[in-house]
Scaffold this active site. Structure first.
Site, PDB file in Angstrom:
ATOM      1  N   HIS A 103     -19.960 -71.041  28.470  1.00  0.00           N
ATOM      2  CA  HIS A 103     -19.176 -71.057  29.704  1.00  0.00           C
ATOM      3  C   HIS A 103     -17.698 -71.318  29.421  1.00  0.00           C
ATOM      4  O   HIS A 103     -16.830 -70.951  30.227  1.00  0.00           O
ATOM      5  CB  HIS A 103     -19.734 -72.112  30.657  1.00  0.00           C
ATOM      6  CG  HIS A 103     -19.243 -71.971  32.067  1.00  0.00           C
ATOM      7  ND1 HIS A 103     -19.521 -70.870  32.848  1.00  0.00           N
ATOM      8  CD2 HIS A 103     -18.463 -72.779  32.836  1.00  0.00           C
ATOM      9  CE1 HIS A 103     -18.957 -71.007  34.031  1.00  0.00           C
ATOM     10  NE2 HIS A 103     -18.303 -72.157  34.043  1.00  0.00           N
TER      11      HIS A 103
ATOM     12  N   TYR B 288      -7.833 -74.900  37.262  1.00  0.00           N
ATOM     13  CA  TYR B 288      -7.545 -74.685  35.851  1.00  0.00           C
ATOM     14  C   TYR B 288      -6.115 -75.103  35.490  1.00  0.00           C
ATOM     15  O   TYR B 288      -5.819 -75.380  34.337  1.00  0.00           O
ATOM     16  CB  TYR B 288      -7.773 -73.214  35.488  1.00  0.00           C
ATOM     17  CG  TYR B 288      -9.240 -72.848  35.528  1.00  0.00           C
ATOM     18  CD1 TYR B 288     -10.042 -72.960  34.401  1.00  0.00           C
ATOM     19  CD2 TYR B 288      -9.834 -72.417  36.711  1.00  0.00           C
ATOM     20  CE1 TYR B 288     -11.392 -72.646  34.451  1.00  0.00           C
ATOM     21  CE2 TYR B 288     -11.187 -72.107  36.765  1.00  0.00           C
ATOM     22  CZ  TYR B 288     -11.955 -72.222  35.632  1.00  0.00           C
ATOM     23  OH  TYR B 288     -13.287 -71.941  35.690  1.00  0.00           O
TER      24      TYR B 288
END
Length: 318
Positions: free
Chosen positions: A249, A292
């Site tokens: 991932h 992010y």
């Protein structure tokens, strides 16, 4: 005041959810039944209380992690709302007394050399020159190049991969939505190489799985993760994030972070561009993509510098 047992109330709640089209309470059903057994065995015969909810969440948890306690309270929260409809005396903690139940840990962001080493290790899988190494190299490479989820890549069918228009069709994903995922010309070349190997072993049928490790076996998530662990160790990739080991991932995290970093370097309007990126990777909310910016030190430094420039400019105008 509640007059029936908590076990009966839990079963009624689960039955109601099923009648409304939900699949029970999913993995939470066992936790709700656990709470009901605790409540009925406590000797308390009144309404749900905050103290009992906290006692179960904290005192009967396996570990001493406040996040685990918070997650147990999150499990009870919808059920407590259900009880409140019938019993106004129902109590439940209204604040995050144990903090947030989910705190995002910093992922491992791959370097280009690490991704190259991972794919090189895939090419060396047995049998040499066979379908299996070609499939795994193409699989991990596609995730690195597009940010697909593992489940999305596993489910791809031959009809979903259009090399001519350089676009994937990702069907009914995590949030029951489908989307188109364009890809770079270099990805098309790599996928064409894999398809050449695949076509050598079996005919291409539109609805057949795109990724197959043998002529009779498609790639499965379990095999994908097991093989990745082997390749990760062979490539010597050491985790730099908050997790003990690097994960598949993390390739998705890396794709998103590198894209944002490139936009930052190019001076792109991130607020406009990130909405398109959020759609591209299949996020339900743009805020999931914005996270992010806070999870990666390099991006935080860039964001901090841009904020300083903005602050000084405002001060000069003032």
């Amino acid at each position: 005041m509640m007059t029936t047992t908590m076990t009966a109330q839990v079963e009624a709640y689960l039955a109601e959810r099923t009648s409304l089209g939900f699949r029970g309470a999913g993995p939470n059903a066992s936790q709700l039944r656990s709470f009901a057994r605790f409540f009925d065995g406590s000797g308390h015969r009144g309404s749900l209380t905050t103290d009992l909810a906290i006692e179960w969440a904290k005192g009967h948890a396996r570990g001493r992690d406040p996040r685990a306690w918070a997650r147990r309270l999150d499990t009870l929260r919808p059920f407590a709302a259900y009880l409140l409809r019938e019993d106004p005396a129902t109590e439940f903690p209204q604040t995050q007394i144990f903090g947030k139940s989910h705190r995002r840990a910093t992922p491992h962001i791959y370097t280009e050399d690490e991704i190259s080493a991972l794919l090189a290790a895939a090419r060396r899988l047995d049998p040499e020159g066979g379908l299996r190494p070609a499939a795994f190299e193409a699989f991990y490479g596609l995730i690195a190049a597009t940010g697909l989820r593992v489940s999305e890549a596993v489910k791809l069918r031959c009809a979903d991969v259009d090399l001519g228009s350089r676009c994937l069709t990702v069907r009914m994903t995590k949030f029951s939505k489908s989307r188109h995922v364009p890809f770079h010309a270099t990805v098309a070349v790599a996928l064409a190489d894999y398809l050449g190997m695949r076509d050598h072993f079996l005919p291409r049928v539109a609805e057949d799985p795109f990724f197959v490790s043998t002529p009779s076996r498609s790639l499965k998530k379990r095999a994908v993760h097991w093989t990745f662990q082997k390749l990760r160790d062979e490539a010597g990739i050491v985790a730099r994030g908050a997790y003990r080991d690097v994960r598949i991932h993390d390739l998705r995290h890396t794709f998103i972070c590198r894209r944002i970093q490139r936009w930052q370097a190019e001076g792109t309007d991130i607020d406009n561009a990130i909405a398109a990126l959020s759609t591209y990777v299949g996020h339900a909310k743009v805020s999931d993509t914005y996270w992010y910016l806070t999870g990666i030190p390099d991006l935080m430094a860039t964001a901090g510098n841009r904020f300083e420039d903005f602050a000084f400019a405002e001060a000069d105008h003032g």
